[in-house]
Design an enzyme around this catalytic site. Structure first.
Site, PDB file in Angstrom:
ATOM      1  N   SER A 144       0.623  -0.947   0.071  1.00 50.51           N
ATOM      2  CA  SER A 144      -0.117   0.028   0.179  1.00 50.51           C
ATOM      3  C   SER A 144       0.836   1.146   0.049  1.00 50.51           C
ATOM      4  O   SER A 144       2.018   1.167   0.479  1.00 50.51           O
ATOM      5  CB  SER A 144      -0.883   0.106   1.186  1.00 50.51           C
ATOM      6  OG  SER A 144      -1.354   1.173   1.418  1.00 50.51           O
ATOM      7  N   TYR A 157      -1.497  -0.603  10.251  1.00 48.89           N
ATOM      8  CA  TYR A 157      -1.534  -0.771   8.726  1.00 48.89           C
ATOM      9  C   TYR A 157      -0.330  -0.345   7.952  1.00 48.89           C
ATOM     10  O   TYR A 157       0.349  -1.232   7.452  1.00 48.89           O
ATOM     11  CB  TYR A 157      -2.820  -0.220   8.326  1.00 48.89           C
ATOM     12  CG  TYR A 157      -3.171  -0.548   7.024  1.00 48.89           C
ATOM     13  CD1 TYR A 157      -2.742   0.370   5.853  1.00 48.89           C
ATOM     14  CD2 TYR A 157      -3.723  -1.702   6.530  1.00 48.89           C
ATOM     15  CE1 TYR A 157      -3.016   0.073   4.625  1.00 48.89           C
ATOM     16  CE2 TYR A 157      -3.818  -1.985   5.115  1.00 48.89           C
ATOM     17  CZ  TYR A 157      -3.566  -1.028   4.220  1.00 48.89           C
ATOM     18  OH  TYR A 157      -3.978  -1.226   2.977  1.00 48.89           O
TER      19      TYR A 157
HETATM   20  N1  LIG Z   1      -8.939  -1.137  -1.264  1.00 48.58           N
HETATM   21  C1  LIG Z   1      -7.837  -0.210  -1.308  1.00 48.58           C
HETATM   22  O1  LIG Z   1      -8.033   1.099  -1.480  1.00 48.58           O
HETATM   23  C2  LIG Z   1      -6.434  -0.758  -1.091  1.00 48.58           C
HETATM   24  C3  LIG Z   1      -6.149  -1.945  -0.613  1.00 48.58           C
HETATM   25  N2  LIG Z   1      -4.873  -2.364  -0.348  1.00 48.58           N
HETATM   26  C4  LIG Z   1      -4.422  -3.722  -0.023  1.00 48.58           C
HETATM   27  O2  LIG Z   1      -5.170  -4.360  -1.312  1.00 48.58           O
HETATM   28  C5  LIG Z   1      -5.581  -5.729  -0.513  1.00 48.58           C
HETATM   29  C6  LIG Z   1      -6.735  -6.217  -1.026  1.00 48.58           C
HETATM   30  O3  LIG Z   1      -7.682  -5.149  -0.327  1.00 48.58           O
HETATM   31  P1  LIG Z   1      -9.241  -4.969  -0.636  1.00 48.58           P
HETATM   32  O4  LIG Z   1      -9.560  -5.728  -1.993  1.00 48.58           O
HETATM   33  O5  LIG Z   1      -9.494  -3.736  -0.667  1.00 48.58           O
HETATM   34  O6  LIG Z   1      -9.978  -5.592   0.594  1.00 48.58           O
HETATM   35  P2  LIG Z   1     -11.359  -6.567   0.783  1.00 48.58           P
HETATM   36  O7  LIG Z   1     -11.463  -6.352   2.111  1.00 48.58           O
HETATM   37  O8  LIG Z   1     -12.231  -6.019  -0.373  1.00 48.58           O
HETATM   38  O9  LIG Z   1     -10.668  -7.954   0.449  1.00 48.58           O
HETATM   39  C7  LIG Z   1      -9.917  -8.681   1.333  1.00 48.58           C
HETATM   40  C8  LIG Z   1      -9.937 -10.126   0.599  1.00 48.58           C
HETATM   41  O10 LIG Z   1      -9.103 -10.672   1.652  1.00 48.58           O
HETATM   42  C9  LIG Z   1      -9.664 -11.802   2.265  1.00 48.58           C
HETATM   43  N3  LIG Z   1      -9.356 -12.115   3.642  1.00 48.58           N
HETATM   44  C10 LIG Z   1      -9.510 -11.287   4.661  1.00 48.58           C
HETATM   45  N4  LIG Z   1      -9.138 -12.008   5.811  1.00 48.58           N
HETATM   46  C11 LIG Z   1      -8.521 -13.127   5.342  1.00 48.58           C
HETATM   47  C12 LIG Z   1      -7.972 -14.155   6.134  1.00 48.58           C
HETATM   48  N5  LIG Z   1      -7.673 -14.132   7.554  1.00 48.58           N
HETATM   49  N6  LIG Z   1      -7.350 -15.044   5.521  1.00 48.58           N
HETATM   50  C13 LIG Z   1      -7.776 -15.417   4.036  1.00 48.58           C
HETATM   51  N7  LIG Z   1      -8.202 -14.449   3.405  1.00 48.58           N
HETATM   52  C14 LIG Z   1      -8.804 -13.352   4.041  1.00 48.58           C
HETATM   53  C15 LIG Z   1     -11.191 -11.565   2.216  1.00 48.58           C
HETATM   54  O11 LIG Z   1     -12.027 -12.681   2.134  1.00 48.58           O
HETATM   55  P3  LIG Z   1     -12.734 -13.273   3.603  1.00 48.58           P
HETATM   56  O12 LIG Z   1     -13.135 -12.141   4.560  1.00 48.58           O
HETATM   57  O13 LIG Z   1     -13.929 -14.102   2.911  1.00 48.58           O
HETATM   58  O14 LIG Z   1     -11.316 -13.981   4.086  1.00 48.58           O
HETATM   59  C16 LIG Z   1     -11.353 -10.914   0.887  1.00 48.58           C
HETATM   60  O15 LIG Z   1     -11.355 -11.724  -0.173  1.00 48.58           O
HETATM   61  C17 LIG Z   1      -5.247  -5.728   0.813  1.00 48.58           C
HETATM   62  O16 LIG Z   1      -3.853  -6.310   1.200  1.00 48.58           O
HETATM   63  C18 LIG Z   1      -5.131  -4.290   1.228  1.00 48.58           C
HETATM   64  O17 LIG Z   1      -4.221  -3.850   2.234  1.00 48.58           O
HETATM   65  C19 LIG Z   1      -3.947  -1.421  -0.475  1.00 48.58           C
HETATM   66  C20 LIG Z   1      -4.205  -0.119  -0.643  1.00 48.58           C
HETATM   67  C21 LIG Z   1      -5.481   0.233  -1.164  1.00 48.58           C
HETATM   68  C1  LIG Z   2      -4.468   3.353   0.646  1.00 43.36           C
HETATM   69  C2  LIG Z   2      -4.457   2.589   2.135  1.00 43.36           C
HETATM   70  O1  LIG Z   2      -4.207   1.285   1.917  1.00 43.36           O
HETATM   71  C3  LIG Z   2      -5.960   2.653   2.238  1.00 43.36           C
HETATM   72  O2  LIG Z   2      -6.225   3.220   3.545  1.00 43.36           O
HETATM   73  C4  LIG Z   2      -7.266   2.716   3.902  1.00 43.36           C
HETATM   74  O3  LIG Z   2      -7.824   3.068   4.996  1.00 43.36           O
HETATM   75  C5  LIG Z   2      -7.709   1.404   3.618  1.00 43.36           C
HETATM   76  O4  LIG Z   2      -7.385   0.627   4.673  1.00 43.36           O
HETATM   77  C6  LIG Z   2      -6.794   1.429   2.333  1.00 43.36           C
HETATM   78  O5  LIG Z   2      -6.009   0.079   2.479  1.00 43.36           O
END
Ligand SMILES: NC(=O)C1=CN([C@@H]2O[C@H](COP(=O)(O)OP(=O)(O)OC[C@H]3O[C@@H](n4cnc5c(N)ncnc54)[C@H](OP(=O)(O)O)[C@@H]3O)[C@@H](O)[C@H]2O)C=CC1
Ligand SMILES: C[C@H](O)[C@@H]1OC(=O)[C@H](O)[C@@H]1O
Length: 254
Positions: A144, A157
């Protein structure tokens, strides 16, 4: 076959039940990879698998909580059992607890770091054993921009994501001689279930846009190309790097 083609490759995408991971799984499958999709919610995974199969791709669901001991070996083992190989790992599963530093409990810290950093490492370790033995592998860690610059969305985070970036460098240093390339992608804001609540606040969205030279919130499709590139032979000489997919946010000084 172009240098970006993933035909004949086997991939694992964690967190592929929704959001960014689901988009990445669909994108890798579109590019020819067989994809094992991982999350805790089986129904979400079935939807991802069906979406891939409807487009002519191949996918299997692996239900797992990656914070549980032994989960990484289970996921990697089931993938190799299904397709006899493993070439690509996308460490995407992640979460955030947005709290001020004074409010963070030990449980909060452990929940965030256990998934974002610890689970990602043990997935790298389990996949890396196979990739190093076969002298080929591509690992893409989803970090991120919160691991690149300071953000107010939580110290646990941001620390976990900075750890992912440094873990990427160290593993790249250790495994590059085995043909295993490891890189990271650092996204800015994208509309997913993780950010849904935040992005309903128009004032918050305007603050984001003021810091984004491209002038828009990211679309998850903006992440698919970079992930395919880093998973492919087109990135054969790139390792240990972090690509910020952020509309220019991380370079916005003034
Ligand atoms: N959205 C954004 O703006 C940003 C996201 N990111 C990063 O991108 C990645 C994906 O984010 P995003 O798609 O937004 O998140 P979501 O919460 O939409 O999706 C997260 C996914 O991870 C799975 N997950 C969560 N906990 C677990 C666990 N303990 N074991 C296995 N799977 C798990 C969830 O499924 P389930 O709950 O069924 O397990 C889900 O499929 C993350 O690493 C996030 O930090 C980084 C920067 C910005
Ligand atoms: C850009 C960051 O990763 C963004 O900040 C948040 O609060 C969300 O958790 C996203 O991961």
């Amino acid at each position: 076959m172009t240098r970006f083609d993933l035909t004949g490759k086997t991939a694992i995408v964690t967190g592929a039940g929704r959001g960014i991971g689901k988009a990445l799984a669909l994108g890798l499958a579109d590019t020819g990879a067989n994809v094992a999709v991982v999350a805790r919610t089986e129904a979400d995974l079935q939807e991802t698998v069906q979406a891939i199969e409807q487009k002519g791709g191949k996918a299997i669901p692996i239900t797992a909580d990656l914070t549980e001991a032994g989960a990484a070996e289970k996921v990697v083992g089931q993938t190799v059992e299904a397709w006899g190989s493993l070439h690509i790992l996308i460490n995407n599963a992640g979460m955030n607890l947005r709290k001020k530093a004074h409010e963070v409990t030990e449980e909060d810290w452990d929940r965030v770091v256990d998934l974002n950093l610890k689970a990602s490492f043990f997935m790298c370790q389990a996949a890396g054993k196979i990739m190093c033995e076969q002298n080929y592998g591509r690992i893409v860690n989803i970090a991120s921009v919160a691991g690149v610059v300071a953000m107010r969305t939580g110290v646990a985070y941001g620390s976990s994501k900075a750890g992912v970036i440094q873990m990427t460098r160290v593993l790249a240093l250790e495994w590059s001689k085995f043909g295993v390339n490891i890189n990271a992608i650092a996204p800015w804001y994208f509309r997913t279930p993780l950010t849904e609540t935040l992005l309903k606040d128009e004032a918050y969205v305007q603050e984001i846009l003021q810091r984004t030279p491209s002038g828009r919130i990211g679309d998850v499709e903006d992440l698919v190309g970079p992930a395919i590139f880093l998973s492919s032979d087109a990135a054969a000489y790139i390792t240990g790097q972090t690509i910020s997919v952020d509309g220019g946010m991380s370079i916005y000084g003034f």
